[in-house]
Design a protein around this motif. Sequence first.
Motif, PDB file in Angstrom:
ATOM      1  N   ASN A  59      46.220  56.551  23.955  1.00  0.00           N
ATOM      2  CA  ASN A  59      45.460  56.248  25.161  1.00  0.00           C
ATOM      3  C   ASN A  59      44.067  55.736  24.828  1.00  0.00           C
ATOM      4  OD1 ASN A  59      47.075  59.045  25.626  1.00  0.00           O
ATOM      5  ND2 ASN A  59      47.302  57.695  27.372  1.00  0.00           N
ATOM      6  N   GLY A  60      43.546  54.902  25.721  1.00  0.00           N
ATOM      7  CA  GLY A  60      42.175  54.446  25.583  1.00  0.00           C
ATOM      8  C   GLY A  60      41.212  55.445  26.183  1.00  0.00           C
ATOM      9  N   ILE A  61      39.948  55.329  25.831  1.00  0.00           N
ATOM     10  CA  ILE A  61      38.930  56.237  26.367  1.00  0.00           C
ATOM     11  C   ILE A  61      38.832  56.090  27.877  1.00  0.00           C
ATOM     12  CG2 ILE A  61      36.446  56.675  26.406  1.00  0.00           C
ATOM     13  CD1 ILE A  61      36.430  56.106  23.424  1.00  0.00           C
ATOM     14  N   GLY A  62      39.088  54.886  28.380  1.00  0.00           N
ATOM     15  CA  GLY A  62      39.051  54.667  29.826  1.00  0.00           C
ATOM     16  C   GLY A  62      40.035  55.536  30.579  1.00  0.00           C
ATOM     17  N   ASP A  63      41.132  55.914  29.926  1.00  0.00           N
ATOM     18  CA  ASP A  63      42.111  56.795  30.573  1.00  0.00           C
ATOM     19  C   ASP A  63      41.497  58.157  30.892  1.00  0.00           C
ATOM     20  OD1 ASP A  63      43.798  54.691  30.158  1.00  0.00           O
ATOM     21  OD2 ASP A  63      45.167  55.758  28.812  1.00  0.00           O
ATOM     22  N   LEU A  64      40.598  58.627  30.025  1.00  0.00           N
ATOM     23  CA  LEU A  64      39.932  59.912  30.265  1.00  0.00           C
ATOM     24  C   LEU A  64      39.005  59.830  31.478  1.00  0.00           C
ATOM     25  CD1 LEU A  64      38.969  60.985  26.640  1.00  0.00           C
ATOM     26  CD2 LEU A  64      40.601  62.122  28.143  1.00  0.00           C
ATOM     27  N   GLY A  65      38.432  58.654  31.711  1.00  0.00           N
ATOM     28  CA  GLY A  65      37.512  58.487  32.823  1.00  0.00           C
ATOM     29  C   GLY A  65      38.164  57.995  34.101  1.00  0.00           C
ATOM     30  N   SER A  66      39.482  57.814  34.091  1.00  0.00           N
ATOM     31  CA  SER A  66      40.178  57.297  35.276  1.00  0.00           C
ATOM     32  C   SER A  66      40.374  58.390  36.321  1.00  0.00           C
ATOM     33  CB  SER A  66      41.536  56.720  34.869  1.00  0.00           C
ATOM     34  OG  SER A  66      42.436  57.769  34.538  1.00  0.00           O
ATOM     35  N   MET A  67      40.856  57.978  37.482  1.00  0.00           N
ATOM     36  CA  MET A  67      41.167  58.941  38.548  1.00  0.00           C
ATOM     37  C   MET A  67      42.223  59.949  38.076  1.00  0.00           C
ATOM     38  SD  MET A  67      39.385  58.177  41.213  1.00  0.00           S
ATOM     39  CE  MET A  67      38.575  56.875  42.064  1.00  0.00           C
ATOM     40  N   ALA A  68      43.027  59.556  37.098  1.00  0.00           N
ATOM     41  CA  ALA A  68      44.068  60.433  36.563  1.00  0.00           C
ATOM     42  C   ALA A  68      43.519  61.398  35.510  1.00  0.00           C
ATOM     43  CB  ALA A  68      45.194  59.603  35.951  1.00  0.00           C
ATOM     44  N   GLY A  69      42.294  61.165  35.050  1.00  0.00           N
ATOM     45  CA  GLY A  69      41.687  62.023  34.031  1.00  0.00           C
ATOM     46  C   GLY A  69      41.349  63.396  34.580  1.00  0.00           C
ATOM     47  N   GLN A  70      41.356  64.393  33.699  1.00  0.00           N
ATOM     48  CA  GLN A  70      41.087  65.761  34.124  1.00  0.00           C
ATOM     49  C   GLN A  70      39.592  66.042  34.290  1.00  0.00           C
ATOM     50  OE1 GLN A  70      43.171  68.054  31.187  1.00  0.00           O
ATOM     51  NE2 GLN A  70      45.125  67.852  32.250  1.00  0.00           N
ATOM     52  N   HIS A  71      38.768  65.433  33.461  1.00  0.00           N
ATOM     53  CA  HIS A  71      37.314  65.609  33.527  1.00  0.00           C
ATOM     54  C   HIS A  71      36.637  64.247  33.381  1.00  0.00           C
ATOM     55  CE1 HIS A  71      37.881  69.930  33.223  1.00  0.00           C
ATOM     56  NE2 HIS A  71      38.738  69.693  32.235  1.00  0.00           N
ATOM     57  N   PRO A  72      36.864  63.357  34.337  1.00  0.00           N
ATOM     58  CA  PRO A  72      36.361  61.984  34.190  1.00  0.00           C
ATOM     59  C   PRO A  72      34.838  61.885  34.159  1.00  0.00           C
ATOM     60  CG  PRO A  72      37.237  62.327  36.394  1.00  0.00           C
ATOM     61  CD  PRO A  72      37.591  63.540  35.590  1.00  0.00           C
ATOM     62  N   TRP A  73      34.166  62.825  34.783  1.00  0.00           N
ATOM     63  CA  TRP A  73      32.704  62.761  34.815  1.00  0.00           C
ATOM     64  C   TRP A  73      32.111  62.837  33.411  1.00  0.00           C
ATOM     65  CZ3 TRP A  73      29.715  66.701  32.917  1.00  0.00           C
ATOM     66  CH2 TRP A  73      30.365  67.910  32.681  1.00  0.00           C
ATOM     67  N   LEU A  74      32.787  63.509  32.482  1.00  0.00           N
ATOM     68  CA  LEU A  74      32.285  63.600  31.109  1.00  0.00           C
ATOM     69  C   LEU A  74      32.237  62.223  30.443  1.00  0.00           C
ATOM     70  CD1 LEU A  74      34.084  66.793  29.770  1.00  0.00           C
ATOM     71  CD2 LEU A  74      31.622  66.413  29.882  1.00  0.00           C
ATOM     72  N   VAL A  75      33.342  61.527  30.521  1.00  0.00           N
ATOM     73  CA  VAL A  75      33.427  60.206  29.881  1.00  0.00           C
ATOM     74  C   VAL A  75      32.549  59.199  30.611  1.00  0.00           C
ATOM     75  CG1 VAL A  75      34.978  58.295  29.336  1.00  0.00           C
ATOM     76  CG2 VAL A  75      35.720  60.633  28.979  1.00  0.00           C
ATOM     77  N   ASN A  76      32.611  59.203  31.918  1.00  0.00           N
ATOM     78  CA  ASN A  76      31.864  58.212  32.690  1.00  0.00           C
ATOM     79  C   ASN A  76      30.353  58.402  32.556  1.00  0.00           C
ATOM     80  OD1 ASN A  76      34.226  56.981  33.497  1.00  0.00           O
ATOM     81  ND2 ASN A  76      34.442  58.270  35.281  1.00  0.00           N
ATOM     82  N   SER A  77      29.899  59.636  32.533  1.00  0.00           N
ATOM     83  CA  SER A  77      28.462  59.848  32.333  1.00  0.00           C
ATOM     84  C   SER A  77      28.050  59.434  30.921  1.00  0.00           C
ATOM     85  CB  SER A  77      28.081  61.306  32.614  1.00  0.00           C
ATOM     86  OG  SER A  77      28.777  62.191  31.763  1.00  0.00           O
ATOM     87  N   GLY A  78      28.936  59.652  29.940  1.00  0.00           N
ATOM     88  CA  GLY A  78      28.657  59.192  28.584  1.00  0.00           C
ATOM     89  C   GLY A  78      28.553  57.680  28.506  1.00  0.00           C
ATOM     90  N   LEU A  79      29.417  56.980  29.241  1.00  0.00           N
ATOM     91  CA  LEU A  79      29.351  55.512  29.271  1.00  0.00           C
ATOM     92  C   LEU A  79      28.056  55.026  29.932  1.00  0.00           C
ATOM     93  CD1 LEU A  79      33.012  54.520  30.176  1.00  0.00           C
ATOM     94  CD2 LEU A  79      31.742  53.797  28.152  1.00  0.00           C
ATOM     95  N   ILE A  80      27.662  55.684  30.995  1.00  0.00           N
ATOM     96  CA  ILE A  80      26.424  55.293  31.688  1.00  0.00           C
ATOM     97  C   ILE A  80      25.219  55.499  30.781  1.00  0.00           C
ATOM     98  CG2 ILE A  80      24.898  55.867  33.621  1.00  0.00           C
ATOM     99  CD1 ILE A  80      27.512  56.489  35.232  1.00  0.00           C
ATOM    100  N   VAL A  81      25.156  56.640  30.111  1.00  0.00           N
ATOM    101  CA  VAL A  81      24.052  56.919  29.188  1.00  0.00           C
ATOM    102  C   VAL A  81      24.034  55.894  28.058  1.00  0.00           C
ATOM    103  CG1 VAL A  81      23.228  58.580  27.456  1.00  0.00           C
ATOM    104  CG2 VAL A  81      23.876  59.373  29.734  1.00  0.00           C
TER     105      VAL A  81
END
Length: 161
Positions: A59-81
Motif C-alpha cells: 500500500n501507498g502512504i496515501g492509503d493510510l490517509g484515505s477515508m478508509a484509513g484507521q488514523h488518517p489525521w496522523l498521515v495527513n497532518s504529517g503531509l501538511i507539516v
Amino acid sequence: MEVDAYLDYAVLYAVHAMSGRVSQVARFIAVAVIAAQVVSIASWITADALAAHYSSLRNGIGDLGSMAGQHPWLVNSGLIVLGISVGLVAMPLGQVLPRHRCVVVAILFVLAGLGLALMGVFRLDCAVSNHVCQARLASGQLSWHTYANLRAELVATVAIV
C-alpha cells in the motif's frame, strides 16, 4: 525518500553558502525543515503501526490517509507539516543563489510544498492501491477530493523531480 534528500541538500547548501552571514530566519527555517521531516516520518510510522490491514510493501502512504484509513489525521497532518516546511525553504534562497536561479528554484520548492500540504488537506475516498478503488477512480465515481489529492500529488512530484 527523495524529498528528504533534496531538502537536506538545500538546507545544508544554504547554511554553508551563507557561512558568516546566516540570518536568524534562515537558521530557524533550516531547523524547522529538519524537524518537520522527523515529524512527518514519525506520523507515517505511527499510522502504519496502528493500522490493522496495512502493508507498506503493498500500500501507498496515501492509503493510510484515505477515508478508509484507521488514523488518517496522523498521515495527513504529517503531509501538511512537511508541505509547509518544503515551501519555507524558498525563503532564504535569495541569500545563497544567484537571482536567475533563485526564482526558479524557489517556485519549485513552493509548488512542491503546496502539493504536499494539499495532499494532506484533500483526503482520498478509498485506498487507491485496492483494485475496487482503482476501478471506481477510472470510472469517475470518486469525490472531487480524491482527484484534487491526485493532482496535488502530481504537482509535488513534478516540482520535486
